[in-house]
Design a protein around this motif. Structure first.
Motif, PDB file in Angstrom:
ATOM      1  N   ALA A 179       0.840  -1.209   0.000  1.00 11.46           N
ATOM      2  CA  ALA A 179       0.000   0.000   0.000  1.00 11.46           C
ATOM      3  C   ALA A 179       0.872   1.255   0.000  1.00 11.46           C
ATOM      4  CB  ALA A 179      -0.929   0.000   1.210  1.00 11.46           C
ATOM      5  N   VAL A 180       1.892   1.255   0.852  1.00 19.16           N
ATOM      6  CA  VAL A 180       2.779   2.420   0.928  1.00 19.16           C
ATOM      7  C   VAL A 180       3.462   2.647  -0.425  1.00 19.16           C
ATOM      8  CG1 VAL A 180       4.816   3.411   2.077  1.00 19.16           C
ATOM      9  CG2 VAL A 180       3.192   2.058   3.395  1.00 19.16           C
ATOM     10  N   ARG A 181       3.917   1.544  -1.030  1.00 15.88           N
ATOM     11  CA  ARG A 181       4.587   1.645  -2.341  1.00 15.88           C
ATOM     12  C   ARG A 181       3.653   2.211  -3.417  1.00 15.88           C
ATOM     13  NH1 ARG A 181       7.299  -3.654  -1.811  1.00 15.88           N
ATOM     14  NH2 ARG A 181       5.481  -4.508  -2.868  1.00 15.88           N
ATOM     15  N   SER A 182       2.341   1.990  -3.261  1.00 18.36           N
ATOM     16  CA  SER A 182       1.382   2.439  -4.286  1.00 18.36           C
ATOM     17  C   SER A 182       0.896   3.870  -4.091  1.00 18.36           C
ATOM     18  CB  SER A 182       0.167   1.504  -4.301  1.00 18.36           C
ATOM     19  OG  SER A 182       0.578   0.210  -4.654  1.00 18.36           O
ATOM     20  N   ILE A 183       1.232   4.469  -2.952  1.00 16.71           N
ATOM     21  CA  ILE A 183       0.772   5.846  -2.705  1.00 16.71           C
ATOM     22  C   ILE A 183       1.270   6.811  -3.801  1.00 16.71           C
ATOM     23  CG2 ILE A 183       0.999   7.821  -1.125  1.00 16.71           C
ATOM     24  CD1 ILE A 183       0.647   5.787   1.201  1.00 16.71           C
ATOM     25  N   SER A 193      -4.101  13.262 -14.156  1.00 12.07           N
ATOM     26  CA  SER A 193      -5.440  12.799 -14.565  1.00 12.07           C
ATOM     27  C   SER A 193      -5.436  11.437 -15.262  1.00 12.07           C
ATOM     28  CB  SER A 193      -6.104  13.828 -15.491  1.00 12.07           C
ATOM     29  OG  SER A 193      -6.253  15.041 -14.808  1.00 12.07           O
ATOM     30  N   ASP A 194      -4.623  10.518 -14.743  1.00 12.96           N
ATOM     31  CA  ASP A 194      -4.576   9.155 -15.295  1.00 12.96           C
ATOM     32  C   ASP A 194      -5.477   8.251 -14.442  1.00 12.96           C
ATOM     33  OD1 ASP A 194      -3.954   6.569 -16.054  1.00 12.96           O
ATOM     34  OD2 ASP A 194      -1.782   6.917 -16.168  1.00 12.96           O
ATOM     35  N   ALA A 199      -6.848   4.050 -10.279  1.00  9.74           N
ATOM     36  CA  ALA A 199      -7.654   2.867  -9.926  1.00  9.74           C
ATOM     37  C   ALA A 199      -6.746   1.674  -9.624  1.00  9.74           C
ATOM     38  CB  ALA A 199      -8.617   2.534 -11.067  1.00  9.74           C
ATOM     39  N   ARG A 200      -5.691   1.518 -10.410  1.00  9.96           N
ATOM     40  CA  ARG A 200      -4.758   0.394 -10.212  1.00  9.96           C
ATOM     41  C   ARG A 200      -4.069   0.523  -8.848  1.00  9.96           C
ATOM     42  NH1 ARG A 200      -2.089   1.242 -14.659  1.00  9.96           N
ATOM     43  NH2 ARG A 200      -0.245   2.165 -13.723  1.00  9.96           N
ATOM     44  N   GLY A 201      -3.607   1.733  -8.535  1.00 11.38           N
ATOM     45  CA  GLY A 201      -2.962   1.969  -7.232  1.00 11.38           C
ATOM     46  C   GLY A 201      -3.912   1.694  -6.080  1.00 11.38           C
TER      47      GLY A 201
END
Length: 419
Positions: A179-183, A193-194, A199-201
């Motif tokens: 989760a931290v890596r995806s922030i 604006s991607d 959504a993937r993160g």
């Protein structure tokens, strides 16, 4: 040369915050030994449980030489020193229980503890960053990061339940690493604006939070509630908002006035603060002021990461503007998983604090000669409080309800309808 314009748009990354790709906020490979000069510290720190048990810890500490902290050079040396001095301090203060808490920390412990704390930007009391994040080693260095292969470096009284409590909390931190890596993925996705990247993160973060809840379930396997309540809790209690120490603690040789610090608390974990700032969870003033105060108990760069996340464009606003079903779903799933984690935490606290507290009160009222029951030894002053000093159940329920309010309008109707 890049213009200031592109600099301000440069990608958000975790690089400058002492956060590791593999371990998140956990200190990678903590040291197990300090330089030989500090042997007098480690000799006592490694024996805290037995010395408290035999009521000899205070006399050992009183005889300890006053050592200079200047030979501690590297970050991991300072972290091990802080951990060892923290464990000694908690044992020293609470060796004789709540009725005879020490009001003065002797100079030979207080001065180096203060110096090490100043250098790390941590307070001179046990924190989550010590007892959990910097207090582990693998039995087999090449083996897995799991309960069977992990051991604590330094312990407090409470036997196997102490090991269970700190290591299960460590595994909760580890489960939060993806989760931290995806922030940054989410923040950078919002900035440009991607919607797919966002959504993937968010999907990775949802799964990671769910894994944190699963890790937390190990508490009931590895920690005995009566040992936690009756023996361990006092050693995690601070000298702020604690009726046992109304004046706070004098750090001899540091200053003549007593100081007040809160004890170790799950609210000192940077993970949940990061999620709250990312998702836009708004806490009511009383909860917010406690949570913000707990950030002073984190390593400074972890605290800075939380603050920097809070300064980013609002993810929730971005999601609402996009009008994209998949994105809405990904955002709400994240909030729902965070809600589930907080609800389960309430369940754990009930099992480890509320239920034993009620049992301890019942034993007292019946005037039982209850030496057979560990919980009767628990400090009465802390009955309904967390070790950080908060009125724990009302605090946790308020925080959970504020998480629920973060759901998007349609989804929150659904949740209210079902709850």
């Amino acid at each position: 040369m890049a213009s200031a314009e592109t600099d301000s748009k440069s990608l958000f990354s975790l690089e400058s915050y002492h956060v590791s790709e593999e371990h998140g906020f956990i200190l990678p490979e903590p040291l197990e030994e300090l330089p030989p000069y500090y042997k007098p510290w480690m000799d006592i720190a490694l024996r805290v449980p037995e010395l408290v048990h035999s009521h000899e810890l205070r006399s050992h500490v009183n005889k300890m030489p006053l050592l200079s902290s200047t030979f501690l050079q590297k970050h991991r040396e300072l972290r091990l020193a802080h951990l060892a001095l923290s464990m000694m301090t908690m044992g020293y203060i609470w060796q004789e229980g709540e009725k005879n808490a020490a009001e003065i920390l002797p100079q030979n412990l207080a001065v180096p503890y203060w110096e090490v704390s100043q250098r790390l930007g941590l307070p001179p009391i046990i924190t989550h960053a010590d007892a959990v994040l910097a207090n582990w080693k693998k039995k087999d260095p090449d083996g897995p990061f799991n309960m069977q292969n992990l051991e604590l470096l330094v312990r407090l009284p409470g036997g196997e339940s102490v090991r269970g409590f700190f290591l299960v909390t460590l595994l909760v931190e580890l489960a939060g690493v993806p989760a931290v890596r995806s922030i940054p993925t989410v923040i950078n996705g919002v900035r440009c604006s991607d919607t797919e990247a966002v959504a993937r993160g968010l999907e990775i973060i949802s799964k990671s939070i769910e894994d944190m809840t699963d890790a937390l379930r190990l508490m009931q396997v590895y920690v005995d509630p009566s040992v936690f309540y009756g023996i361990m809790r006092i050693y995690l209690s601070g000298w702020k908002d604690n009726p046992c120490m109304p004046k706070g603690l004098i750090y001899e040789g540091v200053q003549t006035e007593p100081m007040e610090y809160s004890g170790g608390s799950a609210a000192q974990s940077s993970l949940l603060h990061c999620f709250d700032e990312l998702l836009g969870v708004k806490h009511e003033p009383k909860s917010a002021s406690f949570l913000i105060r707990m950030r002073d108990y984190m390593p400074p760069l972890h605290k800075k990461l939380i603050q920097d996340i809070s300064l980013q464009p609002s993810l929730r606003n971005f999601v609402q503007k996009q009008d994209c079903k998949d994105l809405n779903k990904a955002f709400d799933l994240c909030v729902t998983k965070l809600l589930a984690l907080r609800s389960y935490h309430i369940n754990v606290v009930s099992r480890f604090i509320t239920v034993p507290a009620a049992r301890a009160r019942q034993l007292r009222e019946q005037n039982h000669d209850s030496d057979g029951e560990i919980i009767s030894r628990a400090p009465t002053a802390l009955e309904e409080r967390g070790t950080g000093g908060s009125g724990i159940m009302s605090f946790l329920k308020t925080v959970r309800d504020q998480t629920k309010d973060t759901l998007l309008p349609e989804a929150s109707k659904e949740v209210k309808h079902h709850s």
